[in-house]
Design a protein around this motif. Structure first.
Motif, short mmCIF file in Angstrom:
data_model
loop_
_atom_site.label_atom_id
_atom_site.label_comp_id
_atom_site.label_asym_id
_atom_site.label_seq_id
_atom_site.Cartn_x
_atom_site.Cartn_y
_atom_site.Cartn_z
N LYS A 121 0.83 -1.20 0.00
CA LYS A 121 0.00 0.00 0.00
C LYS A 121 0.86 1.25 0.00
O LYS A 121 0.56 2.25 -0.62
N ALA A 122 2.00 1.14 0.74
CA ALA A 122 2.82 2.32 0.90
C ALA A 122 3.70 2.59 -0.31
O ALA A 122 4.04 3.73 -0.59
N GLY A 123 4.05 1.53 -1.02
CA GLY A 123 4.94 1.73 -2.15
C GLY A 123 6.36 2.04 -1.68
O GLY A 123 6.77 1.70 -0.58
N ASN A 124 7.15 2.71 -2.53
CA ASN A 124 8.54 3.00 -2.22
C ASN A 124 8.66 4.34 -1.52
O ASN A 124 8.31 5.38 -2.08
N ILE A 125 9.17 4.33 -0.29
CA ILE A 125 9.30 5.58 0.46
C ILE A 125 10.76 5.97 0.62
O ILE A 125 11.11 6.80 1.46
N SER A 126 11.64 5.33 -0.17
CA SER A 126 13.07 5.55 0.00
C SER A 126 13.46 7.00 -0.22
O SER A 126 14.40 7.50 0.40
N GLY A 127 12.80 7.72 -1.10
CA GLY A 127 13.17 9.11 -1.35
C GLY A 127 12.44 10.11 -0.49
O GLY A 127 12.62 11.33 -0.64
N LEU A 128 11.61 9.64 0.42
CA LEU A 128 10.79 10.52 1.22
C LEU A 128 11.54 11.09 2.42
O LEU A 128 11.28 12.21 2.85
N LEU A 129 12.47 10.33 2.95
CA LEU A 129 13.17 10.70 4.18
C LEU A 129 14.67 10.59 3.95
O LEU A 129 15.14 9.65 3.33
N GLU A 130 15.41 11.56 4.47
CA GLU A 130 16.86 11.56 4.28
C GLU A 130 17.58 11.35 5.60
O GLU A 130 17.04 11.55 6.67
N SER A 131 18.85 10.97 5.46
CA SER A 131 19.69 10.77 6.63
C SER A 131 20.22 12.11 7.13
O SER A 131 20.35 13.07 6.37
N VAL A 132 20.55 12.15 8.41
CA VAL A 132 21.08 13.35 9.05
C VAL A 132 22.43 13.01 9.66
O VAL A 132 22.57 11.99 10.34
#
Length: 792
Positions: free
Chosen positions: A127-138
């Motif tokens: 349902k969520a699909g690919n969220i890899s580009g949604l959140l970045e590392s700090v």
């Protein structure tokens, strides 16, 4: 914050708390692949943080439980809400205890800088699909203020405008998003990049320095095309790499020309971008040796993840030699989340496949079980026996080879695996499983895989019978080995006996080539009769006569089934916490390993023992003279003599053939056996399970120690040899009824050589034990003949 989840210790049940990125990395790390070490601040910590936000904003006050439905088409409103939420988070205070725990853990790495990676699990991955580009590392320095700030900035990404838009468009309630933070040390890198594998080919992309430049889309990386079967380089394309990223430190601060820092750098103290020299821009980022390392790693991962997956990698500048690490793994869900083979201890031979019936709380014994399932439980107590008749496989988290689950499974001919860590969490109810009691393995069975393929993969089809229900193997239903009709079978002088407790099995096993029953476990025999109640309850309810009749009938079934062969009936030997659960008032509150074992309990509660003796007397009156009595867990001669008096009073000794034996399982018998014989002991049976436990101080029911329960230990072997020799000197028979001869067939040679009278085993071990005895006796005869020839 109760705990941190270290990557090398994360379990399947932790997945929702640590998020998919950390979970996948942990699976790969625990299989020996090079993953940067790390720990996870669990999703429950963000929940606690949000619940403790001290804000006058009603939106913020309800944040942990809010679905936060917005009009995402109203861009201005979306930006305002996202801005308010993020401002509340970044200005709030992170508890000092949390920061201290993270700082203390991070200092184990001796690294000045850390990376905070968002790791998320949502209700439905599809349902969520690919969220890899949604959140970045700090990135941040390893100090208290930076850690607190980095944690808040990472958390705040959950409430960015684009994040809120994404969750709502995907139909995912914000409160159902499990958002954790993976924290790892970060060091400068020679090169970083991606590895994409599919059935048509492999593609590796690479850039200089840390992989941030690729993630930000600031470079066009080098690309290498690899043949998936040969691992050969087919083609390579030079990218456009003008800048790279590194961690700032005093050694390189002035050597490179910086450019505008990343928005994810905290206070400009950590991550910096720098311009690459023109010569480096024209070079491939991956030297040949590192390229081969990445290809080799990808080739190894195919066996773990299948033919389609993506990984992120980095070549870290660590001393003395740069090292290749994995930093992220993505694959089809079936490849990583579920461990395909669960290891345990093979407790009962055979293989079977069926659907799992999972009981996570072993304190709640089910009233009944469905027919033909594989029972998955934390532990099994003796009072579960009546309901085990329907299951065709057993898996437990606890217990060893001599646990009740193992003993019951072997007697019932049910394949079993014990000491399978966390199996009740790893296996889902109804999941199709293959239990391999020979190898100690539990495998998931996909619906599209035939059983024949499973067997082929396991390497053997021995003892496997296919039927419509896919039940496999009944390991002890084999034709008799010793009978007048089969003269080719070798004769043996050492007696072979059965360990038994279930009258329902008599017809199946009485034709086996055995000399009788060497251990009739009365406590297991009576569980079905007692209907889940303690015998005291029967007496308190005035049902003594009824119980006596049922007890007598049970024993007579064995006496009749094996007549004229001897049946050694061992009187009740429950430990306190194993007594039938329906009457807790009769149980000791102690959960000790030993409890009120053996004949000591008869002195505390003589009424039950006297009823048991009355049942044996009734058996004699019914005309059966082949039942002898064996007393369990005898500690002293005085205890034995008191029980012997009761045996005489019951009239059992009036039958000339009757013998009174003891179990030799308490180490004191090594010093007292001559005194026991003088007091009237007619024979001993070595209980190698308890003897080992008490000699080595190893609780055989404790999971961590179960694998160290070794009856081959020299002290145990020496004790067994001593008991056999003392029995010969005293002129009494000596048998062994523990699991030692079954688990370690090689000791049968020694038992026969020492002069053991009989070996008693579960039905499933009769055939191989018979052959092992025959081989041992044959060797002794040959050695004696050779000595005689040499002497001549």
């Amino acid at each position: 914050m109760d705990k941190l989840y270290w990557l090398d210790q994360i379990k399947l049940q932790d997945r929702a708390k640590v998020g998919d990125k950390a979970f996948y990395l942990s699976r790969i790390m625990q299989r020996g692949y090079p993953v940067v070490p790390g720990f996870v601040v669990g999703a429950e910590v963000l929940q606690q943080f949000l619940e403790n936000l001290n804000s006058s904003e009603s939106l913020v006050a309800d944040l942990p439980h809010s679905s936060l439905y917005l009009d995402v088409n109203n861009w201005r409103q979306l930006q305002q809400v996202a801005g308010r939420l993020r401002q509340e988070i970044v200005t709030a205070t992170v508890p000092l205890s949390w920061v201290g725990k993270i700082l203390s853990a991070a200092r184990e790495w001796d690294s000045d800088y850390l990376i905070f990676r968002p790791t998320v699990m949502v209700p439905s991955a599809t349902k969520a699909g690919n969220i890899s580009g949604l959140l970045e590392s700090v990135f941040c320095p390893c100090n208290p203020d930076a850690i607190a700030s980095g944690l808040k900035r990472t958390w705040s990404q959950l409430f960015r405008a684009k994040s809120l838009l994404y969750w709502q468009r995907a139909g995912i309630e914000l409160k159902r998003v499990n958002f954790a933070v993976l924290i790892q040390p970060v060091r400068n890198a020679i090169a970083s990049g991606l590895f994409h594998a599919n059935t048509s080919g492999w593609e590796i992309s690479a850039t200089w320095g840390l992989g941030v430049a690729i993630a930000n889309g600031e470079v066009l990386p080098d690309v290498y095309y690899i043949h998936p079967e040969t691992g050969q380089l087919i083609e390579q394309q030079l990218g456009s790499k003008i800048l790279a990223y590194r961690i700032e430190n005093s050694a390189n601060k002035d050597s490179l020309q910086p450019v505008t820092p990343s928005v994810l750098t905290l206070d400009n103290h950590c991550l910096v971008a720098y311009l690459l020299e023109e010569s480096k821009q024209k070079q491939y980022a991956l030297q040949a040796e590192y390229l081969q390392q990445v290809i080799m790693l990808g080739n190894q991962l195919v066996s773990e993840l299948g033919s389609e997956f993506d990984i992120e990698w980095t070549i870290s500048q660590v001393s003395p030699v740069p090292k290749l690490y994995l930093t992220q793994v993505s694959a089809p869900q079936s490849a990583i989340p579920n461990v395909q083979i669960i290891k345990g201890i093979g407790a009962a031979r055979g293989r079977v496949t069926a659907n799992a019936y999972v009981i996570a709380n072993s304190q709640l014994k089910p009233e009944q079980l469905p027919q033909g399932v594989i029972l998955v439980a934390k532990a099994i107590t003796p009072d579960w026996l009546p309901i085990l008749q329907k299951v065709i496989g057993i898996i437990t988290e606890k217990g060893g080879l001599t646990s009740h689950a193992a003993i019951l499974a072997r007697e019932l001919g049910i394949p079993a695996v014990v000491s399978a860590t966390d199996v009740t969490a790893l296996i889902q109810p109804g999941e199709r499983l293959l239990v391999d009691g020979d190898r100690g393995e539990v495998s998931r069975v996909r619906e599209d895989i035939t059983l024949e393929r499973i067997v082929a993969k396991s390497g053997s089809a021995e003892n496997i019978d296919f039927d419509d229900n896919h039940a496999i193997s009944n390991p002890w239903q084999s034709p008799p080995l010793r009978s007048s009709g089969i003269p080719s079978q070798p004769l043996i002088g050492t007696q072979l006996l059965l360990n038994l407790s279930q009258s329902s099995l008599i017809e199946q096993v009485k034709s086996l080539p055995v000399d009788g029953v060497g251990l009739l476990r009365s406590e297991l025999m009576m569980l079905t009769v007692l209907e889940g109640q303690h015998p005291n309850s029967w007496l308190a309810d005035g049902r003594q006569t009824e119980l006596l009749e049922l007890w007598t009938e049970e024993i007579i079934q064995f006496a009749c089934g094996f007549a004229p062969r001897t049946v050694l009936y061992r009187s009740l030997d429950w430990r306190s916490h194993e007594l039938p659960s329906a009457t807790q008032e009769h149980q000791s509150t102690s959960q000790a390993v030993l409890g009120d074992r053996g004949i000591f309990s008869y002195l505390l509660n003589p009424a039950i023992f006297e009823l048991e003796l009355a049942a044996l007397a009734n058996v004699q009156k019914a005309g059966y003279s082949n039942v002898n009595l064996m007393l369990p867990f005898v500690r002293s001669v005085e205890e034995f003599s008191l029980c012997q008096q009761k045996v005489v009073q019951a009239g059992l000794t009036q039958l000339p053939q009757f013998q009174l034996w003891i179990m030799a399982e308490v180490p004191s018998v090594l010093f007292l056996l001559p005194e026991y014989v003088k007091a009237g002991v007619a024979g001993i049976s070595i209980g190698s399970n308890d003897l080992t436990q008490l000699l080595l101080g190893v609780d055989r029911e404790q999971e961590q120690l179960a694998r160290r329960f070794n009856e081959l230990q020299p002290a145990v072997m020496s004790a067994i040899a001593q008991l056999i020799e003392m029995s010969k000197d005293a002129g009494i028979p000596c048998t062994i009824c523990g699991q030692a001869p079954v688990l370690y067939p090689e000791i049968i040679d020694r038992l026969v050589q020492w002069g053991i009278t009989a070996i008693s085993v579960e039905p499933e071990a009769v055939e191989r034990t018979y052959h092992a005895i025959a081989r041992a006796e044959h060797r002794l005869i040959l050695e004696a003949a050779r000595r005689q020839l040499r002497g001549g």
